[in-house]
Motif scaffolding. Structure first.
Motif, PDB file in Angstrom:
ATOM      1  N   MET A   1      -1.781  40.461 -29.514  1.00  0.00           N
ATOM      2  CA  MET A   1      -1.357  39.428 -30.592  1.00  0.00           C
ATOM      3  C   MET A   1      -2.118  38.152 -29.734  1.00  0.00           C
ATOM      4  O   MET A   1      -2.477  38.511 -28.600  1.00  0.00           O
ATOM      5  CB  MET A   1      -0.143  39.772 -29.979  1.00  0.00           C
ATOM      6  N   PRO A   2      -1.662  36.784 -29.787  1.00  0.00           N
ATOM      7  CA  PRO A   2      -2.585  35.479 -29.191  1.00  0.00           C
ATOM      8  C   PRO A   2      -1.235  35.843 -27.615  1.00  0.00           C
ATOM      9  O   PRO A   2       0.394  36.208 -28.134  1.00  0.00           O
ATOM     10  CB  PRO A   2      -1.866  34.975 -29.867  1.00  0.00           C
ATOM     11  N   GLY A   3      -1.656  35.221 -26.901  1.00  0.00           N
ATOM     12  CA  GLY A   3      -0.942  34.492 -25.505  1.00  0.00           C
ATOM     13  C   GLY A   3      -0.891  35.380 -24.733  1.00  0.00           C
ATOM     14  O   GLY A   3      -0.284  35.765 -23.331  1.00  0.00           O
TER      15      GLY A   3
ATOM     16  N   VAL B   1       5.223  32.784 -24.560  1.00  0.00           N
ATOM     17  CA  VAL B   1       5.428  33.775 -25.380  1.00  0.00           C
ATOM     18  C   VAL B   1       5.684  35.036 -25.055  1.00  0.00           C
ATOM     19  O   VAL B   1       6.368  35.259 -27.074  1.00  0.00           O
ATOM     20  CB  VAL B   1       4.320  34.889 -24.561  1.00  0.00           C
ATOM     21  N   LEU B   2       7.245  35.246 -24.482  1.00  0.00           N
ATOM     22  CA  LEU B   2       7.995  36.356 -24.986  1.00  0.00           C
ATOM     23  C   LEU B   2       8.995  35.142 -25.820  1.00  0.00           C
ATOM     24  O   LEU B   2      10.001  35.883 -26.353  1.00  0.00           O
ATOM     25  CB  LEU B   2       8.942  36.141 -22.872  1.00  0.00           C
ATOM     26  N   ARG B   3       9.468  33.894 -25.403  1.00  0.00           N
ATOM     27  CA  ARG B   3      10.212  33.587 -26.215  1.00  0.00           C
ATOM     28  C   ARG B   3       9.558  33.726 -28.028  1.00  0.00           C
ATOM     29  O   ARG B   3      10.678  33.567 -28.649  1.00  0.00           O
ATOM     30  CB  ARG B   3      10.011  31.773 -26.092  1.00  0.00           C
ATOM     31  N   ALA B   4       8.612  32.900 -28.105  1.00  0.00           N
ATOM     32  CA  ALA B   4       7.664  33.234 -29.129  1.00  0.00           C
ATOM     33  C   ALA B   4       8.003  34.599 -29.864  1.00  0.00           C
ATOM     34  O   ALA B   4       8.226  34.711 -31.183  1.00  0.00           O
ATOM     35  CB  ALA B   4       6.801  33.023 -29.209  1.00  0.00           C
ATOM     36  N   ASP B   5       8.170  35.962 -29.236  1.00  0.00           N
ATOM     37  CA  ASP B   5       7.786  37.015 -29.442  1.00  0.00           C
ATOM     38  C   ASP B   5       9.484  37.266 -29.909  1.00  0.00           C
ATOM     39  O   ASP B   5       9.627  37.540 -31.141  1.00  0.00           O
ATOM     40  CB  ASP B   5       7.880  37.738 -28.656  1.00  0.00           C
TER      41      ASP B   5
ATOM     42  N   SER C   1      -6.901  39.525 -23.414  1.00  0.00           N
ATOM     43  CA  SER C   1      -7.698  38.221 -23.081  1.00  0.00           C
ATOM     44  C   SER C   1      -7.833  36.935 -24.028  1.00  0.00           C
ATOM     45  O   SER C   1      -8.906  36.471 -24.341  1.00  0.00           O
ATOM     46  CB  SER C   1      -8.549  39.815 -24.244  1.00  0.00           C
ATOM     47  N   ARG C   2      -6.432  36.691 -25.080  1.00  0.00           N
ATOM     48  CA  ARG C   2      -6.366  36.019 -26.025  1.00  0.00           C
ATOM     49  C   ARG C   2      -5.062  35.075 -24.803  1.00  0.00           C
ATOM     50  O   ARG C   2      -4.686  34.186 -26.000  1.00  0.00           O
ATOM     51  CB  ARG C   2      -5.627  36.433 -26.923  1.00  0.00           C
ATOM     52  N   PHE C   3      -4.503  34.894 -23.800  1.00  0.00           N
ATOM     53  CA  PHE C   3      -3.941  34.574 -23.113  1.00  0.00           C
ATOM     54  C   PHE C   3      -3.662  32.962 -23.398  1.00  0.00           C
ATOM     55  O   PHE C   3      -3.022  32.547 -23.575  1.00  0.00           O
ATOM     56  CB  PHE C   3      -4.464  34.582 -21.524  1.00  0.00           C
ATOM     57  N   SER C   4      -5.184  32.297 -23.448  1.00  0.00           N
ATOM     58  CA  SER C   4      -5.249  30.893 -23.698  1.00  0.00           C
ATOM     59  C   SER C   4      -4.537  30.916 -24.986  1.00  0.00           C
ATOM     60  O   SER C   4      -4.561  29.623 -24.753  1.00  0.00           O
ATOM     61  CB  SER C   4      -6.135  30.094 -23.232  1.00  0.00           C
TER      62      SER C   4
END
Length: 259
Positions: free
Chosen positions: A54-56, A170-174, A59-62
């Motif tokens: 998943m993004p965010g 990221v957590l809020r989006a999830d 390796s996809r942190f940005s």
């Protein structure tokens, strides 16, 4: 080596073009491939492990996180379609189970080959209304308290203001994905389904048993030690249960219903 181009959405530690069965794993809210990566060491040689990235994070942190179920599942299905050329097992934990379920609905709508088996792990059924929680709308302090109560985020992270400032979006989006998704349609899926549940999870047994209402084939239910995050605390036992299902599929045996 596989002829398929690499995908930022899919982490495949050992590509196996000769695989006759693929295990596709979907992480929980805030989770990553680490919940499934150790299984690679115990899977049969004919199984390819594919983990959703998943993004965010990692390796996809940005990259900005995904917060729309429809856009997310359309994108994931586009990425997964080239890999649906063999029998597949979908494994989703918590939010990941609902993401995997929604993708299966879209697979059916597109006339593609769906999974032969689905494992819904640590999740209430997709028709359960979660809008009363709306955890993603809480202020930062209350949001962190909710994370503490779920017992899935390391205290060292929760107590580090700089880390939480990075991970909070990221957590809020999830949690937005988790809290706002609800399936209300009449569709039933035809693959076999297994429900994995933690003995100390706050999700009721009935809310998990009701997964069988969305499937027309064989159903099984299995408890594991631990709370909502039993997939991490008892990862080896869960992996063994997955291997048992793989063996049954490989041997042509169907699961029988457990009430």
């Amino acid at each position: 080596m596989s002829n398929l181009p690499p995908s930022q959405w899919l982490y495949i530690p050992k590509p196996n073009p000769q695989a006759t069965l693929k295990l596709i794993c979907f992480p929980y809210a805030g989770g990553s491939a680490r919940s499934f990566s150790d299984w690679q060491n115990t899977l049969p040689h004919y199984v390819e492990l594919i983990m959703i990235s998943m993004p965010g994070r990692g390796s996809r942190f940005s990259e900005p996180p995904a917060d729309c179920m429809d856009i997310l599942t359309n994108t994931l299905l586009d990425e997964l379609t080239p890999h649906l050329n063999a029998d597949t097992i979908f494994y989703g934990h918590s939010l990941g189970a609902r993401v995997a379920f929604e993708i299966q609905l879209k697979i059916k709508k597109r006339g593609l080959q769906g999974p032969c088996h689905f494992i819904a792990s640590g999740s209430a059924n997709p028709g359960k209304d979660r809008s009363d929680k709306n955890v993603y709308l809480l202020n930062d302090a209350d949001f962190i308290e909710e994370l503490k109560s779920l017992n899935g985020t390391p205290p060292a992270v929760l107590e580090n203001e700089e880390l939480m400032a990075l991970f909070m979006p990221v957590l809020r989006a999830d949690f937005k994905l988790a809290d706002t998704y609800r399936y209300t349609g009449p569709e039933q899926l035809s693959c076999n389904i297994s429900v994995f549940a933690g003995k100390k999870d706050e999700i009721s047994e009935q809310a998990q048993l009701d997964w069988q209402n969305y499937f027309s084939s064989n159903f099984s239910f299995e408890y594991f030690e631990g709370d909502h995050f039993f997939i991490d605390s008892h990862n080896e036992q869960v992996g063994q249960a997955v291997n048992n299902i793989i063996a049954q599929i490989h041997n042509g045996n169907l699961l029988t219903q457990v009430s």
